[in-house]
Design a protein around this motif. Structure first.
Motif, PDB file in Angstrom:
ATOM      1  N   ASP A 167       0.853  -1.182   0.000  1.00 61.94           N
ATOM      2  CA  ASP A 167       0.000   0.000   0.000  1.00 61.94           C
ATOM      3  C   ASP A 167       0.892   1.236   0.000  1.00 61.94           C
ATOM      4  N   THR A 168       0.295   2.411   0.061  1.00 63.08           N
ATOM      5  CA  THR A 168       1.051   3.656  -0.049  1.00 63.08           C
ATOM      6  C   THR A 168       1.991   3.899   1.121  1.00 63.08           C
ATOM      7  N   LYS A 169       1.848   3.152   2.209  1.00 66.82           N
ATOM      8  CA  LYS A 169       2.758   3.272   3.350  1.00 66.82           C
ATOM      9  C   LYS A 169       3.805   2.171   3.364  1.00 66.82           C
ATOM     10  N   PRO A 221     -10.486  -5.960  -0.814  1.00 69.44           N
ATOM     11  CA  PRO A 221     -11.444  -5.018  -0.224  1.00 69.44           C
ATOM     12  C   PRO A 221     -10.705  -3.938   0.575  1.00 69.44           C
ATOM     13  N   GLY A 222     -11.188  -2.696   0.433  1.00 70.53           N
ATOM     14  CA  GLY A 222     -10.602  -1.592   1.187  1.00 70.53           C
ATOM     15  C   GLY A 222      -9.469  -0.880   0.487  1.00 70.53           C
ATOM     16  N   PRO A 247      -5.179   2.787   0.173  1.00 71.34           N
ATOM     17  CA  PRO A 247      -6.236   2.376   1.088  1.00 71.34           C
ATOM     18  C   PRO A 247      -7.438   3.320   1.001  1.00 71.34           C
ATOM     19  N   LEU A 248      -8.618   2.773   1.213  1.00 71.97           N
ATOM     20  CA  LEU A 248      -9.854   3.556   1.170  1.00 71.97           C
ATOM     21  C   LEU A 248     -10.391   3.781   2.586  1.00 71.97           C
ATOM     22  N   SER A 249     -11.131   4.861   2.750  1.00 70.99           N
ATOM     23  CA  SER A 249     -11.771   5.174   4.028  1.00 70.99           C
ATOM     24  C   SER A 249     -13.203   5.603   3.757  1.00 70.99           C
ATOM     25  N   VAL A 254      -7.070   7.803   0.392  1.00 72.36           N
ATOM     26  CA  VAL A 254      -6.173   8.510   1.290  1.00 72.36           C
ATOM     27  C   VAL A 254      -4.798   8.564   0.631  1.00 72.36           C
ATOM     28  N   ASP A 255      -4.713   9.395  -0.401  1.00 70.80           N
ATOM     29  CA  ASP A 255      -3.456   9.559  -1.121  1.00 70.80           C
ATOM     30  C   ASP A 255      -3.470  10.944  -1.741  1.00 70.80           C
TER      31      ASP A 255
END
Length: 172
Positions: free
Chosen positions: A22-24, A74-75, A108-110, A157-158
């Motif tokens: 993921d982005t982290k 998912p997510g 990731p999605l929120s 969240v990016d």
């Protein structure tokens, strides 16, 4: 006397390995990928990425393949980039797989929800609830027990961190 010799060459095959984060930089499990051969019609499916974010497909003829993510877990959003991977040496997933040059990265999605309700006077109402800097799908259907709501699902969240400001216009 004539001697006939027959040579049976074994077709050399290779493997491609990919890594999903993921982005982290966290490993991401459950993503799906394909490798498409240069002829454009032959497609090889990777197993879903494991808990370490890895997947590998083997028994590939030597060729240049386009590797693409076909489904994010998912997510997460799906990484829409593709990578060219040239398989030109024998290998298996256990040893000698050709790695994709870069990790595939999912965002990731929120989900966010902002709610308003009158404090008991029966004299206040929210005329609008808005939030800036959001992606995703919005809804103004009030949540149970609230007079007004604004819900956004699938917020990317990016870049991280992401600041979102919400405004509630209240009519007293």
């Amino acid at each position: 006397e004539t001697v006939t010799c027959t040579f049976n060459d074994k077709l050399l095959e290779g493997a491609i390995s990919i890594h999903k984060t993921d982005t982290k930089g966290n490993d991401v499990a459950g993503a799906k990928f394909t490798a498409t051969a240069s002829d454009g019609t032959t497609v090889y499916n990777f197993p879903d990425t494991d808990a370490s974010g890895n997947a590998c497909v083997e028994n590939l003829p030597f060729d240049t393949y386009t590797v693409a993510e076909t489904a994010a877990p998912p997510g997460y959003t799906k990484d829409t980039s593709t990578q060219q991977v040239t398989v030109n040496s024998a290998g298996t997933c256990a040893s000698g797989a050709t790695p994709a040059a870069n990790d595939f990265v999912d965002v990731p999605l929120s989900d966010i929800q902002v709610n308003f309700r009158d404090g008991g006077s029966g004299k206040t109402s929210a005329t609008s609830i808005t939030c800036d800097n959001t992606t995703g799908t919005g809804s103004d259907t009030p949540a149970t027990g609230w007079d007004a709501s604004h819900t956004v699902t699938g917020v990317e969240v990016d870049p991280s961190p992401l600041t979102i400001h919400c405004t509630i216009t209240i009519d007293p």
